[in-house]
Enzyme design. Structure first.
Site, PDB file in Angstrom:
ATOM      1  CB  CYS A 154      -3.617  -5.178 -37.468  1.00 31.83           C
ATOM      2  SG  CYS A 154      -3.161  -4.677 -36.374  1.00 31.83           S
ATOM      3  CG  ASN A 161      -3.854  -0.463 -35.040  1.00 28.13           C
ATOM      4  OD1 ASN A 161      -4.691  -1.330 -34.928  1.00 28.13           O
ATOM      5  ND2 ASN A 161      -2.613  -0.797 -34.913  1.00 28.13           N
ATOM      6  CG  HIS A 169      -4.561  -1.892 -40.110  1.00 28.04           C
ATOM      7  ND1 HIS A 169      -5.964  -1.756 -39.014  1.00 28.04           N
ATOM      8  CD2 HIS A 169      -3.744  -1.609 -39.512  1.00 28.04           C
ATOM      9  CE1 HIS A 169      -4.922  -2.120 -37.757  1.00 28.04           C
ATOM     10  NE2 HIS A 169      -3.913  -2.012 -38.144  1.00 28.04           N
TER      11      HIS A 169
HETATM   12  O1  UT7 Z   1      -0.951  -2.190 -36.784  1.00 27.40           O
HETATM   13  C1  UT7 Z   1      -0.324  -2.312 -37.608  1.00 27.40           C
HETATM   14  C2  UT7 Z   1       0.454  -1.959 -36.720  1.00 27.40           C
HETATM   15  N1  UT7 Z   1       1.040  -0.667 -36.028  1.00 27.40           N
HETATM   16  C3  UT7 Z   1       1.528   0.258 -36.561  1.00 27.40           C
HETATM   17  O2  UT7 Z   1       0.864   0.380 -38.612  1.00 27.40           O
HETATM   18  C4  UT7 Z   1       2.440   1.313 -36.352  1.00 27.40           C
HETATM   19  C5  UT7 Z   1       3.711   1.930 -36.655  1.00 27.40           C
HETATM   20  N2  UT7 Z   1       3.950   2.713 -36.787  1.00 27.40           N
HETATM   21  C6  UT7 Z   1       4.060   3.637 -36.770  1.00 27.40           C
HETATM   22  O3  UT7 Z   1       2.481   4.079 -36.224  1.00 27.40           O
HETATM   23  C7  UT7 Z   1       4.464   5.297 -36.217  1.00 27.40           C
HETATM   24  O4  UT7 Z   1       5.713   4.829 -36.491  1.00 27.40           O
HETATM   25  C8  UT7 Z   1       4.530   5.501 -34.351  1.00 27.40           C
HETATM   26  C9  UT7 Z   1       3.806   6.291 -34.393  1.00 27.40           C
HETATM   27  C10 UT7 Z   1       4.208   4.442 -33.471  1.00 27.40           C
HETATM   28  C11 UT7 Z   1       5.952   6.408 -34.404  1.00 27.40           C
HETATM   29  O5  UT7 Z   1       5.747   7.561 -35.038  1.00 27.40           O
HETATM   30  P1  UT7 Z   1       7.212   8.356 -35.738  1.00 27.40           P
HETATM   31  O6  UT7 Z   1       7.085   9.280 -36.859  1.00 27.40           O
HETATM   32  O7  UT7 Z   1       7.860   7.215 -36.700  1.00 27.40           O
HETATM   33  O8  UT7 Z   1       8.468   8.069 -34.387  1.00 27.40           O
HETATM   34  P2  UT7 Z   1       9.387   7.368 -34.053  1.00 27.40           P
HETATM   35  O9  UT7 Z   1       9.427   5.717 -33.873  1.00 27.40           O
HETATM   36  O10 UT7 Z   1      10.706   8.062 -34.648  1.00 27.40           O
HETATM   37  O11 UT7 Z   1       9.573   8.686 -32.448  1.00 27.40           O
HETATM   38  C12 UT7 Z   1       9.596  10.020 -32.632  1.00 27.40           C
HETATM   39  C13 UT7 Z   1      10.162  10.447 -31.460  1.00 27.40           C
HETATM   40  C14 UT7 Z   1      11.170   9.238 -31.116  1.00 27.40           C
HETATM   41  O12 UT7 Z   1      12.368  10.529 -29.604  1.00 27.40           O
HETATM   42  P3  UT7 Z   1      13.481  10.745 -29.924  1.00 27.40           P
HETATM   43  O13 UT7 Z   1      14.459   9.378 -29.527  1.00 27.40           O
HETATM   44  O14 UT7 Z   1      13.646  11.603 -31.400  1.00 27.40           O
HETATM   45  O15 UT7 Z   1      14.132  12.031 -28.960  1.00 27.40           O
HETATM   46  C15 UT7 Z   1       9.817   9.028 -29.868  1.00 27.40           C
HETATM   47  O16 UT7 Z   1      11.062   9.319 -28.330  1.00 27.40           O
HETATM   48  O17 UT7 Z   1       8.530  10.540 -30.806  1.00 27.40           O
HETATM   49  C16 UT7 Z   1       9.229   9.964 -29.511  1.00 27.40           C
HETATM   50  N3  UT7 Z   1       7.418   9.372 -28.701  1.00 27.40           N
HETATM   51  C17 UT7 Z   1       6.781  10.403 -28.676  1.00 27.40           C
HETATM   52  N4  UT7 Z   1       6.663  11.754 -28.293  1.00 27.40           N
HETATM   53  C18 UT7 Z   1       5.491  11.929 -27.663  1.00 27.40           C
HETATM   54  C19 UT7 Z   1       7.179   8.225 -29.176  1.00 27.40           C
HETATM   55  N5  UT7 Z   1       5.862   8.321 -28.698  1.00 27.40           N
HETATM   56  C20 UT7 Z   1       5.703   9.249 -28.259  1.00 27.40           C
HETATM   57  C21 UT7 Z   1       4.519  10.299 -27.853  1.00 27.40           C
HETATM   58  N6  UT7 Z   1       4.586  10.374 -27.605  1.00 27.40           N
HETATM   59  N7  UT7 Z   1       3.519   9.240 -27.575  1.00 27.40           N
END
Ligand code: UT7
Length: 342
Positions: free
Chosen positions: A129, A299, A269
């Site tokens: 990225c 993204n 980004h």
């Molecule tokens: O391009 C550069 C690289 N990429 C990035 O910069 C991305 C960086 N990371 C992020 O943007 C965020 O961490 C995410 C959007 C990927 C995830 O958000 P988060 O607030 O960190 O969520 P999490 O990973 O802590 O997940 C929370 C919950 C989990 O469930 P449990 O384990 O708490 O029951 C996930 O399984 O949300 C769940 N989850 C979803 N639920 C519904 C993860 N993806 C989804 C989804 N829909 N699409």
């Protein structure tokens, strides 16, 4: 025009090279819009979750027979048209991408053929990225050193081909598209003032694709194991993104002796609205200074800030003479920030 507004880091290092400006910008996104509502039907997710956790509402997905080089070529042609540049004028093409048409030849060579830039040298760079700013800074060296007069920089991705559409953790985040700029030395403009780039290979396992390289070439087993899809530790990537983007932006501003208030437009980004907000808060950015379009494209990795820059210019958010801050973060880990006098 704006000579006294900032310190020129090139002068600080006693470097006599000529300035390098972005002459024009262009972009392309595929026609097909994939909405959150559609994703609700294929994975266990909801528009509410995606919108509140990421800010993304929809993304673009390239057609099966539409490749990274096709999108890159259209973005390039739009940038060339905006500046009145003919293909034969281009000395060098650099494409930043993690989704090249093939491992080799480079996507830049395929673009060279598609736009008819017969005189141009061509190569790809891979900084995920962060690739577009890395490529800008590389391209700038050829202009300031007077090696080349006209350089075409492109960020282009077909991420839909490396996303596991069954993995809700990642498939809701990414989109396809391309953005391009023409670099030249433009009289009366300081152009690209500085770029700070960094990397931390210790954290290469936060965001990667294990299959398809020399470590794990394609086999029936590697495909069955899903090794040709990207993998990400979202939470750790998020934390590292905020810290690295703040540090890079702060360093770029310090080098130019600028405060954030003097920047007309910050283009971060476009990965996650919450990352953009956290970075903005730490840097003291006003809401009206930040350009955000990830709600429509998700993204798009190396294409992300290039597409946003094109929209910001086309909609009049950025005018000639404005100071612009680009700041990016990606796999590697890699990060970069650039200050530009538009
Ligand atoms: O391009 C550069 C690289 N990429 C990035 O910069 C991305 C960086 N990371 C992020 O943007 C965020 O961490 C995410 C959007 C990927 C995830 O958000 P988060 O607030 O960190 O969520 P999490 O990973 O802590 O997940 C929370 C919950 C989990 O469930 P449990 O384990 O708490 O029951 C996930 O399984 O949300 C769940 N989850 C979803 N639920 C519904 C993860 N993806 C989804 C989804 N829909 N699409």
């Amino acid at each position: 025009m704006t000579a006294k507004r900032f310190k020129n880091p090139r002068a600080e290092h006693g470097y006599q090279g000529r300035p390098c400006s972005i002459l024009s910008v262009g972009s392309y996104v595929p026609e097909r819009v994939l909405t959150n509502a559609e994703l609700e039907k294929t994975v266990e997710t909801s528009d509410e979750w995606i919108t509140s956790r990421t800010g993304i509402k929809e993304r673009r997905v390239a057609a099966e027979n539409e490749f990274t080089s096709d999108m890159a070529a259209i973005a390039a042609q739009r940038a060339m048209q905006a500046a009145g540049i003919k293909p034969e004028q281009i000395d060098l093409i650099i494409v930043a991408t993690i989704t090249p048409d093939m491992l080799f030849p480079s996507t830049a060579c395929l673009v060279q053929q598609k736009i008819g830039a017969r005189r141009a040298a061509a190569f790809d760079i891979e900084a995920a990225c962060s690739g577009f700013i890395y490529a800008l800074e590389i391209g700038k060296q050829f202009i300031t050193s007077r090696t080349y007069d006209t350089v075409l920089i492109i960020g282009a991705e077909k991420l839909s081909t490396i996303v596991d559409w069954k993995d809700r953790n990642t498939c809701v985040l990414f989109g396809d598209g391309a953005g391009a700029v023409i670099l030249q030395s433009r009289p009366g403009s300081h152009g690209l003032l500085t770029a700070c780039m960094g990397a931390d290979g210790e954290k290469s396992d936060l965001l990667y694709m294990p299959g398809g390289g020399s470590m794990c070439p394609a086999t029936a087993n590697s495909v069955a194991a899903g090794l040709h899809f990207l993998r990400m530790d979202g939470k750790e990537t998020f934390k590292n993104a905020v810290t690295a983007m703040c540090n890079a932006a702060g360093e770029a501003l310090r080098r130019c002796e600028l405060t954030i208030a003097q920047i007309k437009c910050v283009i971060p980004h476009q990965a996650n609205k919450r990352i953009i907000e956290a970075v903005g808060e730490r840097l003291g950015v006003r809401e009206d200074q930040v350009f955000v379009n990830l709600d429509r494209y998700g993204n798009t990795s190396a294409a992300s800030v290039a597409i946003a820059l094109d929209e910001a210019v086309r909609t009049g958010v950025i005018q000639r003479g404005d100071l612009v801050l680009l700041v990016v973060f990606g796999a590697g880990l890699t990060w970069a920030a650039a200050v530009i006098e538009w």
